[in-house]
Design an enzyme around this catalytic site. Structure first.
Site, PDB file in Angstrom:
ATOM      1  N   HIS A  73      12.922 -13.423   4.950  1.00 23.64           N
ATOM      2  CA  HIS A  73      13.603 -14.716   4.851  1.00 23.64           C
ATOM      3  C   HIS A  73      12.939 -15.748   5.749  1.00 23.64           C
ATOM      4  CE1 HIS A  73      16.181 -14.589   8.581  1.00 23.64           C
ATOM      5  NE2 HIS A  73      16.179 -13.279   8.392  1.00 23.64           N
ATOM      6  N   ASP A 175      13.150 -14.045  14.093  1.00 23.18           N
ATOM      7  CA  ASP A 175      14.022 -13.655  12.976  1.00 23.18           C
ATOM      8  C   ASP A 175      14.005 -14.815  11.978  1.00 23.18           C
ATOM      9  OD1 ASP A 175      16.052 -12.965  11.238  1.00 23.18           O
ATOM     10  OD2 ASP A 175      17.663 -13.133  12.709  1.00 23.18           O
ATOM     11  N   GLU A 207      19.292 -16.469   3.965  1.00 22.95           N
ATOM     12  CA  GLU A 207      19.640 -15.100   4.360  1.00 22.95           C
ATOM     13  C   GLU A 207      20.714 -15.106   5.422  1.00 22.95           C
ATOM     14  OE1 GLU A 207      19.452 -11.342   6.736  1.00 22.95           O
ATOM     15  OE2 GLU A 207      19.215 -13.415   7.382  1.00 22.95           O
ATOM     16  N   GLU A 208      20.591 -16.039   6.355  1.00 22.24           N
ATOM     17  CA  GLU A 208      21.485 -16.046   7.524  1.00 22.24           C
ATOM     18  C   GLU A 208      22.929 -16.400   7.176  1.00 22.24           C
ATOM     19  OE1 GLU A 208      20.759 -14.799  10.245  1.00 22.24           O
ATOM     20  OE2 GLU A 208      18.619 -15.014  10.656  1.00 22.24           O
ATOM     21  N   ASP A 230      12.308  -7.481   8.034  1.00 22.96           N
ATOM     22  CA  ASP A 230      13.164  -8.332   8.861  1.00 22.96           C
ATOM     23  C   ASP A 230      13.213  -7.734  10.264  1.00 22.96           C
ATOM     24  OD1 ASP A 230      14.967 -10.318   9.664  1.00 22.96           O
ATOM     25  OD2 ASP A 230      16.300 -10.036   7.942  1.00 22.96           O
ATOM     26  N   HIS A 316      18.907 -13.925  17.681  1.00 25.20           N
ATOM     27  CA  HIS A 316      19.696 -15.148  17.489  1.00 25.20           C
ATOM     28  C   HIS A 316      19.836 -15.940  18.784  1.00 25.20           C
ATOM     29  CE1 HIS A 316      21.575 -14.304  13.283  1.00 25.20           C
ATOM     30  NE2 HIS A 316      20.318 -13.932  13.356  1.00 25.20           N
TER      31      HIS A 316
HETATM   32 CO    CO Z   1      19.143 -13.301  11.626  1.00 23.74          CO
HETATM   33 ZN    ZN Z   2      16.744 -11.865   9.824  1.00 24.75          ZN
END
Ligand code: CO
Ligand code: ZN
Length: 347
Positions: A73, A175, A207-208, A230, A316
């Site tokens: 992603h 990420d 995706e998130e 990922d 994150h």
């Molecule tokens: Co993420």
């Molecule tokens: Zn991810």
């Protein structure tokens, strides 16, 4: 068999180029343009679908070729403006999983280059530190002045470059820009030694916020087999979670997370390939979380799917940290897996 040689310098500079780019879920335009420019010379076809997924196709054309979807992603977590007060301070909601203690004091940027700092109301108890007590200060003196630069619905992301920290890299949106970089490295690998299969590289959107882009991409592509690349959480920090995965321990072959139980045949394929080629790997069971493969494997009548994860600390946050050797291992493993016959049908 020797592991494929990965150009680590090229891989690191690609991560350092992709991660700082703007691309919160639903606003992936800038990162998509950047990736499209990098992949165009490496594949047969590049297109963008209705939701904004970037799909790059590299045809193998061999007899018995499978359609293989490989997804990483390109969107990242962010914040979205919900209200502008009289003094020009912005209230916001999260886009994806954002935590207030991580956001406080951070610099964020909008896609026009406007930057701001995340501030907090005065709190009596640190437990009150919640997203709805925070605001973004873009240095505006009034609502009118703020409204010249942002409006309701404007999104911002962490403003953060990638820096080297020892043998690791640290920055925002590793990420999953590190996964996007791994996919591009796989394209380079397949230039040198092709796959027999038609490989659909998907740089997915949203995706998130719930694996949304991968869902429609998979429906259109109708893959026989799918892989996602990922990041995953690790257990290798002081008093950390009890997880077996470590930064620097190689590519993590996912066995299970909350969205997917890896298809047994693909689990064996990835493990056997890593063993045969001497690619460093580790096994991953994540009690939570999900990846694009979670959506892809439930498409149509079902798609056998596997995930190669990049072990990453401080997920994150603007200081995510990974070892580029693990990204190289993930790319090497995926490139080698794509050169296998890839049987289809039930296990
Ligand atoms: Co993420
Ligand atoms: Zn991810």
């Amino acid at each position: 068999m020797n592991p494929p040689t990965i150009d680590l310098t090229r891989l690191k500079s690609l991560i350092a180029e992709l991660a700082p780019a703007f691309g919160p879920s639903g606003e992936e335009g800038p990162i998509r343009e950047l990736i499209a420019a990098r992949v165009r010379p490496l594949v047969d076809e590049v297109r963008t679908d209705a939701l904004g997924n970037l799909i790059a196709v590299k045809r193998g054309g061999a007899s018995g070729a499978r359609r293989v979807m490989v997804s990483a992603h390109m969107d990242e977590i962010g914040v979205i403006v919900t209200h502008i007060d009289d003094d020009g301070f912005l209230r916001f909601a999260p886009v994806g999983a954002m935590r207030a203690p991580v956001l406080l004091g951070q610099r964020v940027m909008f896609d026009d280059g406007t930057v701001g700092t995340v501030g907090s109301e005065k709190l009596d108890d640190p437990k009150d530190l919640k997203l709805d007590r925070l605001f973004i200060d873009i240095g505006a003196a009034s609502r009118k002045e703020a409204a010249e630069r942002v409006r309701i619905g404007s999104m911002a992301v962490y403003a953060q470059d990638v820096r080297a920290a020892g043998r690791c890299l640290t920055g925002k949106a590793l990420d999953d820009r590190s996964g996007c970089a791994a996919l591009i490295e796989v394209m380079h690998q397949l230039q040198a030694e092709p796959s027999p299969h038609d490989v659909y590289f998907v740089f997915s959107v949203q995706e998130e916020v719930g694996l949304r882009g991968a869902r429609t991409a998979a429906y259109a592509i109708e893959p026989d087999v799918a892989f996602a690349v990922d990041v995953t959480a690790t257990g290798d920090i002081p008093k950390g979670e009890r997880l077996a995965v470590k930064v620097g321990g190689g590519a993590a072959i996912k066995i299970k997370d909350r969205s997917l139980i890896t298809h047994p045949r693909l689990r064996r394929l990835l493990i056997d390939t890593a063993e045969a080629c001497g690619i460093p790997y580790q096994l991953e069971v994540l009690p939570y979380g999900g990846t694009d493969a979670g959506a892809v494997h439930l498409t149509r009548a079902g798609v056998p799917s596997g995930v190669i994860s990049i072990p990453t600390r401080y997920l994150h946050t603007p200081g995510e940290m990974l070892d580029p050797h693990d990204v190289a291992a993930a790319a090497a493993l995926l490139a080698e897996a794509l050169r296998n016959p890839l049987a289809v049908g039930p296990d």
